[in-house]
Motif scaffolding. Structure first.
Motif, PDB file in Angstrom:
ATOM      1  N   ARG A  71      14.481  -0.437 -11.603  1.00  0.00           N
ATOM      2  CA  ARG A  71      13.201  -0.077 -11.870  1.00  0.00           C
ATOM      3  C   ARG A  71      12.853   1.270 -10.946  1.00  0.00           C
ATOM      4  O   ARG A  71      13.012   0.787  -9.786  1.00  0.00           O
ATOM      5  CB  ARG A  71      12.232  -1.127 -11.963  1.00  0.00           C
ATOM      6  CG  ARG A  71      12.642  -2.126 -13.083  1.00  0.00           C
ATOM      7  CD  ARG A  71      11.586  -3.272 -13.182  1.00  0.00           C
ATOM      8  NE  ARG A  71      10.170  -2.492 -13.494  1.00  0.00           N
ATOM      9  CZ  ARG A  71       9.101  -3.342 -13.136  1.00  0.00           C
ATOM     10  NH1 ARG A  71       9.080  -4.648 -13.026  1.00  0.00           N
ATOM     11  NH2 ARG A  71       7.886  -2.944 -13.327  1.00  0.00           N
ATOM     12  N   ASP A  72      11.982   1.889 -11.481  1.00  0.00           N
ATOM     13  CA  ASP A  72      11.254   3.046 -10.766  1.00  0.00           C
ATOM     14  C   ASP A  72      10.200   2.374 -10.000  1.00  0.00           C
ATOM     15  O   ASP A  72       9.357   1.618 -10.577  1.00  0.00           O
ATOM     16  CB  ASP A  72      10.706   4.266 -11.616  1.00  0.00           C
ATOM     17  CG  ASP A  72      10.250   5.258 -10.641  1.00  0.00           C
ATOM     18  OD1 ASP A  72       9.596   4.900  -9.720  1.00  0.00           O
ATOM     19  OD2 ASP A  72      10.399   6.363 -11.341  1.00  0.00           O
ATOM     20  N   PRO A  73       9.979   2.257  -8.550  1.00  0.00           N
ATOM     21  CA  PRO A  73       8.994   1.783  -7.960  1.00  0.00           C
ATOM     22  C   PRO A  73       7.521   2.176  -8.478  1.00  0.00           C
ATOM     23  O   PRO A  73       6.715   1.241  -8.251  1.00  0.00           O
ATOM     24  CB  PRO A  73       9.035   2.079  -6.601  1.00  0.00           C
ATOM     25  CG  PRO A  73      10.172   3.327  -6.351  1.00  0.00           C
ATOM     26  CD  PRO A  73      10.924   3.337  -7.932  1.00  0.00           C
ATOM     27  N   ARG A  74       7.456   3.308  -9.024  1.00  0.00           N
ATOM     28  CA  ARG A  74       6.223   3.882  -9.774  1.00  0.00           C
ATOM     29  C   ARG A  74       5.862   2.835 -10.936  1.00  0.00           C
ATOM     30  O   ARG A  74       4.624   2.903 -11.223  1.00  0.00           O
ATOM     31  CB  ARG A  74       6.084   5.000 -10.187  1.00  0.00           C
ATOM     32  CG  ARG A  74       6.242   6.050  -8.640  1.00  0.00           C
ATOM     33  CD  ARG A  74       6.371   7.465  -9.006  1.00  0.00           C
ATOM     34  NE  ARG A  74       7.639   7.525  -9.681  1.00  0.00           N
ATOM     35  CZ  ARG A  74       8.217   8.577 -10.180  1.00  0.00           C
ATOM     36  NH1 ARG A  74       7.592   9.687  -9.943  1.00  0.00           N
ATOM     37  NH2 ARG A  74       9.438   8.570 -10.704  1.00  0.00           N
ATOM     38  N   ASP A  75       6.780   2.119 -11.693  1.00  0.00           N
ATOM     39  CA  ASP A  75       6.580   1.479 -12.681  1.00  0.00           C
ATOM     40  C   ASP A  75       5.746   0.274 -12.531  1.00  0.00           C
ATOM     41  O   ASP A  75       4.814  -0.140 -13.321  1.00  0.00           O
ATOM     42  CB  ASP A  75       7.938   0.804 -13.002  1.00  0.00           C
ATOM     43  CG  ASP A  75       8.644   1.855 -14.097  1.00  0.00           C
ATOM     44  OD1 ASP A  75       8.263   3.085 -14.067  1.00  0.00           O
ATOM     45  OD2 ASP A  75       9.973   1.393 -14.139  1.00  0.00           O
ATOM     46  N   ALA A  76       5.758  -0.428 -11.210  1.00  0.00           N
ATOM     47  CA  ALA A  76       4.637  -1.771 -10.935  1.00  0.00           C
ATOM     48  C   ALA A  76       3.438  -1.170 -10.930  1.00  0.00           C
ATOM     49  O   ALA A  76       2.513  -1.602 -11.485  1.00  0.00           O
ATOM     50  CB  ALA A  76       5.295  -2.061  -9.631  1.00  0.00           C
ATOM     51  N   ARG A  81      -1.736  -0.854 -13.632  1.00  0.00           N
ATOM     52  CA  ARG A  81      -2.855   0.083 -14.362  1.00  0.00           C
ATOM     53  C   ARG A  81      -3.287  -0.175 -15.767  1.00  0.00           C
ATOM     54  O   ARG A  81      -4.221  -0.282 -16.194  1.00  0.00           O
ATOM     55  CB  ARG A  81      -2.636   1.412 -14.008  1.00  0.00           C
ATOM     56  CG  ARG A  81      -2.970   2.105 -12.683  1.00  0.00           C
ATOM     57  CD  ARG A  81      -2.321   3.529 -12.619  1.00  0.00           C
ATOM     58  NE  ARG A  81      -3.360   4.181 -11.930  1.00  0.00           N
ATOM     59  CZ  ARG A  81      -3.320   5.597 -11.387  1.00  0.00           C
ATOM     60  NH1 ARG A  81      -2.120   6.243 -12.084  1.00  0.00           N
ATOM     61  NH2 ARG A  81      -3.830   6.276 -10.578  1.00  0.00           N
ATOM     62  N   LEU A  82      -2.055  -0.338 -16.330  1.00  0.00           N
ATOM     63  CA  LEU A  82      -2.138  -0.633 -17.990  1.00  0.00           C
ATOM     64  C   LEU A  82      -2.603  -2.265 -18.190  1.00  0.00           C
ATOM     65  O   LEU A  82      -3.535  -2.399 -18.740  1.00  0.00           O
ATOM     66  CB  LEU A  82      -0.833  -0.665 -18.471  1.00  0.00           C
ATOM     67  CG  LEU A  82      -0.351   0.579 -18.534  1.00  0.00           C
ATOM     68  CD1 LEU A  82       1.382   0.451 -19.116  1.00  0.00           C
ATOM     69  CD2 LEU A  82      -0.765   1.282 -19.831  1.00  0.00           C
ATOM     70  N   LEU A  83      -2.374  -3.104 -17.185  1.00  0.00           N
ATOM     71  CA  LEU A  83      -3.095  -4.296 -17.278  1.00  0.00           C
ATOM     72  C   LEU A  83      -4.548  -4.365 -16.774  1.00  0.00           C
ATOM     73  O   LEU A  83      -5.181  -5.013 -17.548  1.00  0.00           O
ATOM     74  CB  LEU A  83      -2.256  -5.454 -16.216  1.00  0.00           C
ATOM     75  CG  LEU A  83      -0.855  -5.848 -16.791  1.00  0.00           C
ATOM     76  CD1 LEU A  83      -0.209  -6.553 -15.563  1.00  0.00           C
ATOM     77  CD2 LEU A  83      -0.907  -6.687 -18.052  1.00  0.00           C
ATOM     78  N   ASP A  84      -4.845  -3.778 -15.995  1.00  0.00           N
ATOM     79  CA  ASP A  84      -6.127  -3.597 -15.587  1.00  0.00           C
ATOM     80  C   ASP A  84      -7.121  -2.842 -16.637  1.00  0.00           C
ATOM     81  O   ASP A  84      -8.051  -3.411 -17.132  1.00  0.00           O
ATOM     82  CB  ASP A  84      -6.529  -2.678 -14.335  1.00  0.00           C
ATOM     83  CG  ASP A  84      -6.089  -3.475 -13.161  1.00  0.00           C
ATOM     84  OD1 ASP A  84      -5.906  -4.491 -13.117  1.00  0.00           O
ATOM     85  OD2 ASP A  84      -6.053  -2.690 -12.100  1.00  0.00           O
TER      86      ASP A  84
END
Length: 108
Positions: A71-76, A81-84
């Motif tokens: 996974r790209d570290p930016r995915d987390a 952000r999406l969850l927020d």
């Protein structure tokens, strides 16, 4: 890069002649692959991996990575952000629903 083809072949319980036959190559072609004396094509490496039930990375001596390690570290950060945003939206929706819907008493 150290080739681990011999290790993978032995783990599968195969002899050089057996895997060479399955790969449709001569033992004289296959043997140098194991010793690192000759390079195999990507297609040949793929076929070896299929027959040996391993990955090309394992044959090449690379560590086997789990899906999360790719996974790209930016995915987390994006996921957070999406969850927020979803939580904020759900909270706003709940506020709107509570404000606009009649209560049980008002519905009578």
């Amino acid at each position: 890069m150290e080739i681990h083809l011999q290790e993978m072949r032995k783990r599968a319980g195969l002899k050089q002649a057996e895997i060479a036959k399955r790969l449709d190559v001569k033992v004289l072609t296959y043997g140098p692959w194991e010793r690192g004396g000759a390079m195999m094509s990507l297609e040949q490496a793929y076929n070896c991996a299929v027959f040996l039930d391993c990955s090309i990375d394992e044959i090449a001596g690379m560590p086997v990575l789990g899906p999360s390690e790719f996974r790209d570290p930016r995915d987390a950060e994006l996921q957070d952000r999406l969850l927020d945003t979803a939580r904020d939206f759900a909270g706003m929706s709940q506020d709107v629903a509570e404000r606009d819907l009649p209560t049980a008493e008002g519905a009578r």
